[in-house]
Design a protein around this motif. Structure first.
Motif, mmCIF file in Angstrom:
data_model
loop_
_atom_site.group_PDB
_atom_site.id
_atom_site.type_symbol
_atom_site.label_atom_id
_atom_site.label_comp_id
_atom_site.label_asym_id
_atom_site.label_seq_id
_atom_site.Cartn_x
_atom_site.Cartn_y
_atom_site.Cartn_z
ATOM 1 N N UNK A 178 0.805 -1.226 0.000
ATOM 2 C CA UNK A 178 0.000 0.000 0.000
ATOM 3 C C UNK A 178 0.834 1.271 0.000
ATOM 4 N N UNK A 179 2.149 1.118 0.092
ATOM 5 C CA UNK A 179 3.017 2.300 0.133
ATOM 6 C C UNK A 179 4.451 1.855 -0.129
ATOM 7 N N UNK A 180 4.980 2.156 -1.304
ATOM 8 C CA UNK A 180 6.346 1.731 -1.639
ATOM 9 C C UNK A 180 7.009 2.777 -2.522
ATOM 10 N N UNK A 181 8.288 2.601 -2.774
ATOM 11 C CA UNK A 181 9.014 3.475 -3.692
ATOM 12 C C UNK A 181 9.316 2.710 -4.975
ATOM 13 N N UNK A 182 9.070 3.384 -6.106
ATOM 14 C CA UNK A 182 9.371 2.733 -7.374
ATOM 15 C C UNK A 182 10.869 2.803 -7.649
ATOM 16 N N UNK A 183 11.304 2.302 -8.798
ATOM 17 C CA UNK A 183 12.737 2.261 -9.090
ATOM 18 C C UNK A 183 13.331 3.645 -9.303
ATOM 19 N N UNK A 184 12.473 4.661 -9.476
ATOM 20 C CA UNK A 184 12.943 6.055 -9.510
ATOM 21 C C UNK A 184 13.228 6.597 -8.116
ATOM 22 N N UNK A 185 12.742 5.876 -7.089
ATOM 23 C CA UNK A 185 12.830 6.394 -5.725
ATOM 24 C C UNK A 185 11.641 7.241 -5.348
ATOM 25 N N UNK A 186 10.603 7.285 -6.222
ATOM 26 C CA UNK A 186 9.408 8.069 -5.944
ATOM 27 C C UNK A 186 8.378 7.218 -5.205
ATOM 28 N N UNK A 187 7.675 7.853 -4.271
ATOM 29 C CA UNK A 187 6.704 7.143 -3.454
ATOM 30 C C UNK A 187 5.414 6.864 -4.233
ATOM 31 N N UNK A 188 4.900 5.658 -4.090
ATOM 32 C CA UNK A 188 3.607 5.271 -4.649
ATOM 33 C C UNK A 188 2.751 4.802 -3.478
ATOM 34 N N UNK A 189 1.571 5.388 -3.335
ATOM 35 C CA UNK A 189 0.711 4.988 -2.210
ATOM 36 C C UNK A 189 -0.727 4.852 -2.690
ATOM 37 N N UNK A 190 -1.496 4.043 -1.958
ATOM 38 C CA UNK A 190 -2.843 3.698 -2.362
ATOM 39 C C UNK A 190 -3.850 4.163 -1.325
ATOM 40 N N UNK A 191 -5.033 4.529 -1.824
ATOM 41 C CA UNK A 191 -6.105 4.975 -0.940
ATOM 42 C C UNK A 191 -7.436 4.579 -1.562
ATOM 43 N N UNK A 192 -8.490 4.618 -0.776
ATOM 44 C CA UNK A 192 -9.819 4.274 -1.283
ATOM 45 C C UNK A 192 -10.848 5.242 -0.729
ATOM 46 N N UNK A 193 -11.875 5.498 -1.537
ATOM 47 C CA UNK A 193 -12.995 6.330 -1.092
ATOM 48 C C UNK A 193 -14.283 5.538 -1.233
ATOM 49 N N UNK A 194 -15.309 5.978 -0.542
ATOM 50 C CA UNK A 194 -16.560 5.230 -0.460
ATOM 51 C C UNK A 194 -17.214 5.041 -1.825
ATOM 52 N N UNK A 195 -17.191 6.064 -2.660
ATOM 53 C CA UNK A 195 -17.788 5.975 -3.992
ATOM 54 C C UNK A 195 -17.329 7.156 -4.823
ATOM 55 N N UNK A 196 -17.745 7.177 -6.084
ATOM 56 C CA UNK A 196 -17.403 8.309 -6.947
ATOM 57 C C UNK A 196 -18.039 9.606 -6.468
ATOM 58 N N UNK A 197 -19.127 9.481 -5.728
ATOM 59 C CA UNK A 197 -19.836 10.672 -5.257
ATOM 60 C C UNK A 197 -19.631 10.935 -3.759
ATOM 61 N N UNK A 198 -18.816 10.117 -3.107
ATOM 62 C CA UNK A 198 -18.571 10.272 -1.665
ATOM 63 C C UNK A 198 -17.096 9.987 -1.405
ATOM 64 N N UNK A 199 -16.336 11.039 -1.034
ATOM 65 C CA UNK A 199 -14.894 10.878 -0.864
ATOM 66 C C UNK A 199 -14.495 10.464 0.551
ATOM 67 N N UNK A 200 -15.419 9.884 1.285
ATOM 68 C CA UNK A 200 -15.084 9.362 2.609
ATOM 69 C C UNK A 200 -14.044 8.247 2.460
ATOM 70 N N UNK A 201 -12.993 8.308 3.276
ATOM 71 C CA UNK A 201 -11.898 7.336 3.172
ATOM 72 C C UNK A 201 -12.329 5.949 3.624
ATOM 73 N N UNK A 202 -11.780 4.943 2.955
ATOM 74 C CA UNK A 202 -12.011 3.551 3.315
ATOM 75 C C UNK A 202 -10.678 2.852 3.499
ATOM 76 N N UNK A 203 -10.662 1.830 4.311
ATOM 77 C CA UNK A 203 -9.458 1.017 4.454
ATOM 78 C C UNK A 203 -9.372 0.054 3.276
ATOM 79 N N UNK A 204 -8.162 -0.389 2.987
ATOM 80 C CA UNK A 204 -7.918 -1.302 1.874
ATOM 81 C C UNK A 204 -7.356 -2.609 2.415
#
Length: 469
Positions: A197-223
């Motif tokens: 859910x959170x790593x660095x690519x081979x460039x050294x740049x951070x990649x992280x993941x998140x989820x929201x309840x729906x396209x119309x509701x940006x409430x955060x969800x666990x993954x």
């Protein structure tokens, strides 16, 4: 690499299944070029979505994707696509419809856990309850002088706006970018720490993941991480991660992404389907500038970019230092870099050889005997005949011209240099197996001879055909 080509058209069918997320095209080739950048709509042939015109090669805004169901036919799926993203043209679309059906068949049949039984519109698509489909393909239409196309996402997950959405964010050109996760590909360094859910690519740049309840509701969800097969200890390996997000309404979204562990430095030869494209990237514009054939040697760098949903890796055919140099603007789709390696061997063309294409058709071109070349080790059987493919070229040579054919002598035999002169005093005994190359030669004396093992350009070795069984 080959001579650079100006971009004006679609990808050839030989590049099938090389774009990540999965993008395929079986359309007729107008020119050997490709662009993944949306271009303005011209003329009266175009795609629409929700009543709005789409640019050529645009990603169709179909929410979480177009739903496909277990047991559907390819014809049903294509009809759903055409309903969501209709193509408007005065021209008959029968030819392009057939091509789009082939595109669907190839794309879906290569997905893990998916089976396509049959072919054409009545082919049935099946998958079990644990299979997650989130893949993007290219669908084309026929205009007067071109074949416009758009990308659409297919999914067996919920497609309504109430479903959870899983996003990923990354830094590129100093800016943070957030995008929805659909069969994305990433590249990480060998030996790096990897968190799904959170790593660095081979460039050294951070990649992280998140989820929201729906396209119309940006409430955060666990993954939830359902699966993680990434092993950064193995250079060149490919792992897959499956993520799921669920909301309080009971809606669930599952997606997968792949991770390439950067291959070791050095020359690589990969077994593409024919060839893949090499690109130049300028901002959000991606232009095909060359092509790399199966077995062609090239170097893989550490730098990656994500443009229009596709991940690219910097490469070079010159040297590893060039592949790692930021001034080098040559890229391959990272999904292509994931292609398994091929072994090659140096072979000598022992008999002047015709060059053939992948279908066994003659190219009306010959290669001189005693020429040394690199060939892919795994032979190809075309119409019952064994061929070797030249590494890094779309050319095939009959194996008998390279590795020869074992034949058994039915008489004792002399070895000749010409029709009147023996090569040496050796006598080959009856029952001996001798390697011969290619077809026979007719000498001035009217008799036919095979070139045999041990022959070199200055030292010819032939045995009469009549001496073999």
């Amino acid at each position: 690499m080959n001579k650079k080509i100006k971009i004006i058209s679609l990808a050839s069918a030989a590049a099938l299944l090389t774009i990540a997320p999965v993008t395929v095209s079986t359309m007729p080739v107008l020119a050997d070029t490709e662009s993944t950048t949306p271009t303005p709509v011209n003329g009266d042939s175009y795609f629409t979505c929700n009543g709005k015109k789409l640019s050529n090669r645009a990603i169709a805004p179909v929410g979480n994707g177009i739903a496909i169901h277990n047991g559907e036919t390819l014809g049903d799926i294509l009809k759903s696509i055409q309903t969501a993203v209709p193509f408007h043209s005065k021209l008959n679309q029968d030819q392009v419809t057939q091509s789009n059906l082939e595109t669907l068949e190839i794309a879906l049949s290569h997905l893990k856990g998916v089976t396509v039984s049959g072919s054409g519109p009545t082919a049935v698509v099946t998958f079990d309850a644990n299979t997650v489909i989130n893949t993007r393909i290219s669908i084309s239409g026929q205009a007067e002088y071109s074949y416009p196309s758009v990308y659409v996402t297919l999914t067996n997950q919920s497609t309504d706006n109430a479903s959870p959405v899983i996003n990923f964010s990354y830094y590129q050109n100093g800016q943070e970018v957030t995008d929805s996760l659909t069969q994305q590909v990433f590249q990480v360094a060998k030996g790096s720490n990897f968190n799904s859910l959170n790593f660095k690519d081979s460039n050294g740049q951070e990649v992280k993941f998140s989820a929201i309840k729906s396209l119309t509701n940006d409430q955060s969800l666990s993954i939830k991480v359902d699966e993680n097969t990434v092993d950064t200890a193995k250079a060149g390996s490919v792992g897959e991660v499956k993520l799921t997000a669920s909301n309080s309404n009971g809606d669930k979204t599952s997606v997968t992404y792949k991770v390439l562990v950067q291959p070791n430095n050095g020359l690589h030869r990969l077994g593409f389907q024919g060839y893949v494209a090499a690109y130049r990237i300028k901002g959000q514009e991606v232009t095909k500038v060359d092509q790399i054939y199966a077995g062609e040697g090239f170097y893989i760098g550490k730098d990656t970019q994500i443009v229009n949903g596709n991940t690219y890796t910097r490469v070079s055919t010159k040297a590893q230092t060039d592949a790692d140099n930021s001034s080098n603007n040559t890229w391959m789709l990272t999904n292509d870099v994931m292609t398994p390696s091929v072994e090659v061997f140096e072979g000598t063309i022992m008999h002047k050889a015709l060059v053939y294409d992948a279908g066994g058709g003659s190219k009306v071109r010959k290669l001189a005997d005693f020429k040394k070349m690199l060939f892919q080790k795994e032979p190809y059987i075309i119409h019952g005949t064994k061929y070797y493919k030249i590494a890094g070229a779309p050319d095939y040579i009959k194996a008998t011209n390279i590795t020869g054919t074992k034949r058994t002598l039915k008489h004792n035999a002399y070895i000749y240099a010409t029709s009147t002169r023996r090569a040496d005093r050796q006598i080959l005994k009856k029952g001996t197996k001798v390697t011969t190359y290619g077809g026979s030669y007719k000498f001035k004396n009217g008799k036919r001879y095979y070139r045999i093992e041990g022959a070199t350009k200055p030292h010819k070795r032939y045995v009469r055909v009549s001496n073999f069984e």
